[in-house]
Design an enzyme around this catalytic site. Structure first.
Site, PDB file in Angstrom:
ATOM      1  N   VAL A   1       0.839  -1.206   0.000  1.00 34.31           N
ATOM      2  CA  VAL A   1       0.000   0.000   0.000  1.00 34.31           C
ATOM      3  C   VAL A   1       0.874   1.258   0.000  1.00 34.31           C
ATOM      4  O   VAL A   1       0.597   2.215  -0.715  1.00 34.31           O
ATOM      5  CB  VAL A   1      -0.991   0.004   1.189  1.00 34.31           C
ATOM      6  CG1 VAL A   1      -1.788   1.298   1.227  1.00 34.31           C
ATOM      7  CG2 VAL A   1      -1.928  -1.197   1.091  1.00 34.31           C
ATOM      8  N   CYS A   2       1.954   1.242   0.769  1.00 35.48           N
ATOM      9  CA  CYS A   2       2.849   2.408   0.801  1.00 35.48           C
ATOM     10  C   CYS A   2       3.477   2.642  -0.569  1.00 35.48           C
ATOM     11  O   CYS A   2       3.611   3.782  -1.017  1.00 35.48           O
ATOM     12  CB  CYS A   2       3.940   2.223   1.848  1.00 35.48           C
ATOM     13  SG  CYS A   2       3.309   2.152   3.536  1.00 35.48           S
ATOM     14  N   THR A   3       3.848   1.558  -1.239  1.00 26.35           N
ATOM     15  CA  THR A   3       4.434   1.690  -2.563  1.00 26.35           C
ATOM     16  C   THR A   3       3.417   2.304  -3.525  1.00 26.35           C
ATOM     17  O   THR A   3       3.731   3.241  -4.263  1.00 26.35           O
ATOM     18  CB  THR A   3       4.925   0.322  -3.075  1.00 26.35           C
ATOM     19  OG1 THR A   3       5.907  -0.177  -2.151  1.00 26.35           O
ATOM     20  CG2 THR A   3       5.542   0.431  -4.453  1.00 26.35           C
TER      21      THR A   3
ATOM     22  N   LEU B   1       2.954   6.164  -2.514  1.00 26.37           N
ATOM     23  CA  LEU B   1       4.053   7.077  -2.837  1.00 26.37           C
ATOM     24  C   LEU B   1       4.333   7.111  -4.333  1.00 26.37           C
ATOM     25  O   LEU B   1       4.695   8.158  -4.866  1.00 26.37           O
ATOM     26  CB  LEU B   1       5.293   6.729  -2.022  1.00 26.37           C
ATOM     27  CG  LEU B   1       5.108   6.919  -0.503  1.00 26.37           C
ATOM     28  CD1 LEU B   1       6.406   6.677   0.236  1.00 26.37           C
ATOM     29  CD2 LEU B   1       4.550   8.281  -0.152  1.00 26.37           C
TER      30      LEU B   1
END
Length: 159
Positions: free
Chosen positions: A52-54, A57
């Protein structure tokens, strides 16, 4: 600490960070006070290289030029160390600064710490005057505001 409300002064901080541009890592100190006069997008994310962070961002990376055209800078903030940030930035082709809050002090100052999961995925738009102008604080961390929503908020600041 409670989460700063829209209209509140943004909590001040200085954190170590790094940026990878043209394959070169550059470390530095990032202070919110040094950005007075510019809009700053603070993207708090739980972990480097997680799915999810990938996605989050990388979506901001795609809009980075448009954010820049509006005079805004984007900083990612998470509790991992700079070496972890470097691997994430290289693996995901991120070219904006990733700041390391290993002590969690800035995460606490912004009220986005969450017992058990570390921090709530959150985005703050800080106006050129150092005031919180918009915020999105996730409850469990799987959803994040889309880049176009953030861009619209920045556009409202520039008029």
């Amino acid at each position: 600490m409670s989460i700063p409300a829209v209209g509140d002064p943004a909590p001040r901080f200085t954190l170590p960070g790094m940026i990878v541009r043209d394959g070169v890592r550059t470390d530095g100190e990032y202070a919110i006070d040094s950005e007075i006069g510019r809009t700053v997008v603070l993207a708090f994310y739980p972990g480097d290289a997680t799915p999810v962070c990938t996605a989050q961002l990388c979506s901001y990376q795609e809009e980075l030029d448009e954010f820049g055209d509006l005079g805004a800078v984007v900083w990612g903030i998470s509790p991992q160390a700079l070496d972890s940030h470097e691997a994430f930035a290289r693996g995901s082709s991120l070219t904006f600064p990733l700041l390391s809050d290993t002590a969690g002090s800035v995460i606490r100052d912004y009220g986005v710490n969450a017992p058990g999961i570390g921090l709530r995925r959150s985005v703050f738009v800080i106006g050129p005057d150092g005031i919180v102008r918009w915020r999105h604080v996730g409850l469990v961390g799987l959803r994040f505001p889309k880049a176009e929503v953030i861009r619209e908020q920045i556009e409202l600041l520039v008029g």
